[in-house]
Design a protein around this motif. Structure first.
Motif, PDB file in Angstrom:
ATOM      1  N   PRO A  33      45.748   0.790 -23.644  1.00  0.00           N
ATOM      2  CA  PRO A  33      46.286   2.051 -24.171  1.00  0.00           C
ATOM      3  C   PRO A  33      47.805   2.086 -24.126  1.00  0.00           C
ATOM      4  O   PRO A  33      48.427   1.574 -23.193  1.00  0.00           O
ATOM      5  CB  PRO A  33      45.708   3.111 -23.229  1.00  0.00           C
ATOM      6  N   PHE A  34      48.373   2.684 -25.144  1.00  0.00           N
ATOM      7  CA  PHE A  34      49.822   2.866 -25.209  1.00  0.00           C
ATOM      8  C   PHE A  34      50.062   4.339 -25.497  1.00  0.00           C
ATOM      9  O   PHE A  34      49.536   4.887 -26.463  1.00  0.00           O
ATOM     10  CB  PHE A  34      50.424   1.997 -26.317  1.00  0.00           C
ATOM     11  N   TYR A  35      50.845   4.991 -24.661  1.00  0.00           N
ATOM     12  CA  TYR A  35      51.040   6.425 -24.765  1.00  0.00           C
ATOM     13  C   TYR A  35      52.426   6.815 -25.282  1.00  0.00           C
ATOM     14  O   TYR A  35      52.695   7.971 -25.477  1.00  0.00           O
ATOM     15  CB  TYR A  35      50.799   7.098 -23.407  1.00  0.00           C
ATOM     16  N   GLY A  36      53.285   5.842 -25.499  1.00  0.00           N
ATOM     17  CA  GLY A  36      54.640   6.135 -25.947  1.00  0.00           C
ATOM     18  C   GLY A  36      54.736   6.273 -27.457  1.00  0.00           C
ATOM     19  O   GLY A  36      53.747   6.494 -28.167  1.00  0.00           O
ATOM     20  N   ASP A  37      55.934   6.105 -27.940  1.00  0.00           N
ATOM     21  CA  ASP A  37      56.227   6.173 -29.377  1.00  0.00           C
ATOM     22  C   ASP A  37      55.651   4.932 -30.054  1.00  0.00           C
ATOM     23  O   ASP A  37      56.091   3.815 -29.785  1.00  0.00           O
ATOM     24  CB  ASP A  37      57.740   6.265 -29.574  1.00  0.00           C
ATOM     25  N   ASN A  38      54.663   5.127 -30.936  1.00  0.00           N
ATOM     26  CA  ASN A  38      54.022   3.963 -31.541  1.00  0.00           C
ATOM     27  C   ASN A  38      54.913   3.237 -32.546  1.00  0.00           C
ATOM     28  O   ASN A  38      54.550   2.208 -33.064  1.00  0.00           O
ATOM     29  CB  ASN A  38      52.675   4.331 -32.176  1.00  0.00           C
ATOM     30  N   GLU A  39      56.083   3.758 -32.808  1.00  0.00           N
ATOM     31  CA  GLU A  39      57.053   3.087 -33.671  1.00  0.00           C
ATOM     32  C   GLU A  39      58.022   2.231 -32.854  1.00  0.00           C
ATOM     33  O   GLU A  39      58.879   1.556 -33.404  1.00  0.00           O
ATOM     34  CB  GLU A  39      57.851   4.124 -34.479  1.00  0.00           C
ATOM     35  N   SER A  40      57.880   2.243 -31.534  1.00  0.00           N
ATOM     36  CA  SER A  40      58.854   1.591 -30.661  1.00  0.00           C
ATOM     37  C   SER A  40      58.711   0.072 -30.596  1.00  0.00           C
ATOM     38  O   SER A  40      59.621  -0.610 -30.152  1.00  0.00           O
ATOM     39  CB  SER A  40      58.762   2.165 -29.252  1.00  0.00           C
ATOM     40  N   ASN A  41      57.571  -0.463 -31.017  1.00  0.00           N
ATOM     41  CA  ASN A  41      57.347  -1.895 -30.887  1.00  0.00           C
ATOM     42  C   ASN A  41      56.440  -2.355 -32.021  1.00  0.00           C
ATOM     43  O   ASN A  41      55.449  -1.700 -32.327  1.00  0.00           O
ATOM     44  CB  ASN A  41      56.696  -2.188 -29.523  1.00  0.00           C
ATOM     45  N   GLU A  42      56.737  -3.512 -32.606  1.00  0.00           N
ATOM     46  CA  GLU A  42      55.952  -4.016 -33.726  1.00  0.00           C
ATOM     47  C   GLU A  42      54.542  -4.420 -33.329  1.00  0.00           C
ATOM     48  O   GLU A  42      53.670  -4.594 -34.188  1.00  0.00           O
ATOM     49  CB  GLU A  42      56.659  -5.200 -34.381  1.00  0.00           C
ATOM     50  N   PHE A  43      54.272  -4.563 -32.035  1.00  0.00           N
ATOM     51  CA  PHE A  43      52.951  -4.970 -31.580  1.00  0.00           C
ATOM     52  C   PHE A  43      52.066  -3.787 -31.192  1.00  0.00           C
ATOM     53  O   PHE A  43      50.926  -3.975 -30.794  1.00  0.00           O
ATOM     54  CB  PHE A  43      53.061  -5.954 -30.412  1.00  0.00           C
ATOM     55  N   ILE A  44      52.570  -2.574 -31.293  1.00  0.00           N
ATOM     56  CA  ILE A  44      51.778  -1.382 -31.017  1.00  0.00           C
ATOM     57  C   ILE A  44      50.973  -1.057 -32.272  1.00  0.00           C
ATOM     58  O   ILE A  44      51.512  -0.968 -33.365  1.00  0.00           O
ATOM     59  CB  ILE A  44      52.675  -0.191 -30.620  1.00  0.00           C
ATOM     60  N   ARG A  45      49.670  -0.879 -32.118  1.00  0.00           N
ATOM     61  CA  ARG A  45      48.771  -0.656 -33.240  1.00  0.00           C
ATOM     62  C   ARG A  45      47.973   0.630 -33.054  1.00  0.00           C
ATOM     63  O   ARG A  45      47.631   0.989 -31.936  1.00  0.00           O
ATOM     64  CB  ARG A  45      47.780  -1.818 -33.361  1.00  0.00           C
ATOM     65  N   PRO A  46      47.622   1.284 -34.159  1.00  0.00           N
ATOM     66  CA  PRO A  46      46.737   2.447 -34.063  1.00  0.00           C
ATOM     67  C   PRO A  46      45.344   1.991 -33.618  1.00  0.00           C
ATOM     68  O   PRO A  46      44.969   0.839 -33.827  1.00  0.00           O
ATOM     69  CB  PRO A  46      46.712   3.019 -35.474  1.00  0.00           C
ATOM     70  N   THR A  47      44.580   2.883 -33.023  1.00  0.00           N
ATOM     71  CA  THR A  47      43.240   2.533 -32.561  1.00  0.00           C
ATOM     72  C   THR A  47      42.230   3.542 -33.085  1.00  0.00           C
ATOM     73  O   THR A  47      42.581   4.490 -33.780  1.00  0.00           O
ATOM     74  CB  THR A  47      43.197   2.437 -31.025  1.00  0.00           C
ATOM     75  N   VAL A  56      47.491   1.274 -29.209  1.00  0.00           N
ATOM     76  CA  VAL A  56      47.220   0.250 -28.206  1.00  0.00           C
ATOM     77  C   VAL A  56      48.220  -0.889 -28.338  1.00  0.00           C
ATOM     78  O   VAL A  56      48.788  -1.115 -29.398  1.00  0.00           O
ATOM     79  CB  VAL A  56      45.786  -0.325 -28.344  1.00  0.00           C
ATOM     80  N   TRP A  57      48.393  -1.583 -27.236  1.00  0.00           N
ATOM     81  CA  TRP A  57      49.095  -2.855 -27.243  1.00  0.00           C
ATOM     82  C   TRP A  57      47.983  -3.891 -27.183  1.00  0.00           C
ATOM     83  O   TRP A  57      47.174  -3.894 -26.265  1.00  0.00           O
ATOM     84  CB  TRP A  57      50.035  -2.965 -26.047  1.00  0.00           C
ATOM     85  N   ARG A  58      47.885  -4.749 -28.178  1.00  0.00           N
ATOM     86  CA  ARG A  58      46.792  -5.717 -28.292  1.00  0.00           C
ATOM     87  C   ARG A  58      47.323  -7.107 -27.959  1.00  0.00           C
ATOM     88  O   ARG A  58      48.378  -7.515 -28.422  1.00  0.00           O
ATOM     89  CB  ARG A  58      46.245  -5.678 -29.719  1.00  0.00           C
ATOM     90  N   TYR A  59      46.538  -7.826 -27.147  1.00  0.00           N
ATOM     91  CA  TYR A  59      46.923  -9.195 -26.829  1.00  0.00           C
ATOM     92  C   TYR A  59      45.689 -10.073 -26.742  1.00  0.00           C
ATOM     93  O   TYR A  59      44.573  -9.605 -26.583  1.00  0.00           O
ATOM     94  CB  TYR A  59      47.740  -9.259 -25.539  1.00  0.00           C
TER      95      TYR A  59
END
Length: 149
Positions: A33-47, A56-59
């Motif tokens: 889960p990612f709770y911050g600004d979803n525009e802050s990182n290119e690896f943050i994806r909608p879920t 989410v941050w997916r790895y």
């Protein structure tokens, strides 16, 4: 960064033949889960909707399994799940620098159910174990071509 942070460990393990019997790895894709600004990182994806978070941050990880000391060998951020075969190829290449891999276990995630991922693993002469998908339909069981029902 993960490999750089663990490079000294890998060198010590290589010198002491720690990985000499290592033959099996497991690959998994994980969402955190990612709770911050979803525009802050290119690896943050909608879920999926319905969760208490929207991003989410997916790895993808490759772990050494079947040993007394399970170990994460490689972690890569996933920007696009469609590129899963490329991630698997890269992880195998990086891991084989330290570990003799014979068998690959793939998570039941739908990202792995494609000819590209299967081809990459089998073309490298590795055994592949992947959980079958349950399509939700009744399947007739057959033995040697005979219907058992």
């Amino acid at each position: 960064m993960f490999r750089e942070a663990n490079e000294e460990f890998f060198e010590i393990a290589d010198r002491n033949d720690y990985f000499s019997d290592s033959k099996e790895v497991a690959i998994d894709i994980t969402d955190r889960p990612f709770y911050g600004d979803n525009e802050s990182n290119e690896f943050i994806r909608p879920t999926k909707l319905g969760r208490n978070y929207s991003s989410v941050w997916r790895y993808i990880t490759m772990a050494l399994v079947g040993t007394d000391t399970p170990l994460i060998l490689v972690v890569l951020p996933v920007k696009d799940k469609k590129r899963t075969p490329e991630y698997v190829r890269r992880m195998l290449r990086l891991s084989r620098q330290h570990v003799n891999i014979e068998r690959v276990y793939l998570d039941a995630a739908t990202e792995f159910y494609n000819s590209g991922t299967v081809s990459i693993v089998t073309e490298q002469g590795l055994e592949l174990v992947m959980q079958g998908r349950n399509p939700g339909k009744t399947v007739n069981r057959c033995y040697m071509g005979t219907r058992l029902s």
